[in-house]
Design an enzyme around this catalytic site. Structure first.
Site, PDB file in Angstrom:
ATOM      1  N   PRO A 161       0.834  -1.215   0.000  1.00 43.79           N
ATOM      2  CA  PRO A 161       0.000   0.000   0.000  1.00 43.79           C
ATOM      3  C   PRO A 161       0.864   1.259   0.000  1.00 43.79           C
ATOM      4  CG  PRO A 161      -0.617  -1.501   1.786  1.00 43.79           C
ATOM      5  CD  PRO A 161       0.661  -2.005   1.204  1.00 43.79           C
ATOM      6  N   GLU A 162       0.457   2.233  -0.785  1.00 45.46           N
ATOM      7  CA  GLU A 162       1.152   3.526  -0.789  1.00 45.46           C
ATOM      8  C   GLU A 162       0.263   4.584  -0.148  1.00 45.46           C
ATOM      9  OE1 GLU A 162       3.370   4.811  -4.133  1.00 45.46           O
ATOM     10  OE2 GLU A 162       3.880   2.790  -4.790  1.00 45.46           O
TER      11      GLU A 162
END
Ligand SMILES: [Zn+2]
Length: 293
Positions: A2-3
């Site tokens: 996840p960013e």
């Protein structure tokens, strides 16, 4: 992994369940995440209320009435699932999706809002930590982080100053968390594509000799902000439509313009180029050699 946009989407998804609510009961099924959970983790949370749910880079920060802050990081494969009374009784996939994965539900928060929040993480690179609010500025995981890319502090002047005289690639500079916090491989590739700048270009070329921003720096900052905002907006719509992959908060699909599109047609209008993959600092870069200069 996840960013920033995913983490911000998770924050927004958790807010109704957690913000303003008390931890009634905390279950720890596995305490050995990336680091062991803090001592007396459940005891320190139970009875306290969440007075605000924020984010710094990729850390979720829950302010607690006890004066501590609960820092949470999704790691590589972490996700949160929220079950509330309404959804539990609703028919459909929620229940099923969850039961498939319960073996990796390491931490469960039962909140006074009526919601149950589970943290699921098959690879256990995620983490949770309790830090005194007063000591947050000195927290080693946050100290030295550059500005938030969506904040006012992050602008062309700041980015040009940070890149002045730098011989590294523009891509490497943007991945440097001391320059700007929370950008990862995906959104750096996407932002450079929108800005029509080559990832191989030297970082120093977005600044004049005196470190003033040139037109490239302006374009790049605008593109970074736009790409993140669009992704957060996509995340918001997937929250509403319950279209998050695996039913959990933390992972969702995007329509990338270059990322993971090697060999496909460039999406810049009128370009006609082909997306190429190269390796920079051990990581894949996707870009279009025709329009990114
Ligand atoms: Zn192109």
């Amino acid at each position: 992994m996840p960013e920033l946009p995913e983490v911000e989407t998770v924050r927004r998804g958790l807010e109704p369940a957690m913000d303003g609510a008390r931890f009634i009961k905390v279950e720890v099924h596995r305490g050995d995440l990336r680091w062991p959970l803090p001592k007396d983790f459940a005891k320190r949370l139970e009875g306290t209320a969440v007075t605000g749910l924020g984010r710094r880079a990729k850390y979720l920060l829950a302010d607690l009435s006890s004066g501590e802050v609960l820092m949470m990081h999704l790691g590589m494969s972490g996700s949160f699932h929220v079950f509330d009374e309404k959804k539990r009784s609703a028919p459909g996939r929620y229940y099923h999706e969850r039961s498939k994965h319960t073996a990796h539900d390491h931490v469960v928060f039962h909140m006074s809002s009526g919601a149950t929040v589970t943290f699921n993480d098959p690879r256990r690179f995620g983490s949770m930590k309790l830090v005194a609010r007063a000591k947050l500025d000195a927290e080693p995981l946050l100290k030295g982080l550059g500005p938030e890319p969506l904040g006012n502090e992050f602008d062309a002047a700041m980015l040009a100053r940070a890149c002045k005289g730098k011989n590294t690639s523009l891509k490497a500079a943007l991945l440097d968390q001391r320059i700007v916090a929370g950008l990862g491989n995906i959104y750096v590739c996407e932002a450079l594509h929108r800005a029509l700048l080559s990832p191989k270009r030297k970082a120093s070329t977005i600044a004049t000799r005196t470190g003033a921003p040139n037109e490239r720096a302006e374009r790049l900052v605008e593109s970074i902000k736009a790409v993140l905002k669009d992704a957060i907006k996509d995340g918001g719509s997937s929250l509403r439509d319950h279209k998050l992959t695996d039913g959990g908060l933390g992972m969702f699909q995007h329509n990338f313009r270059v990322y993971d599109r090697e060999g496909e047609r460039c999406r810049t209008p009128g370009c006609g180029g082909t997306v190429k993959r190269i390796v920079q600092n051990g990581r894949s870069t996707f870009y279009c050699p025709s329009c990114q200069r």
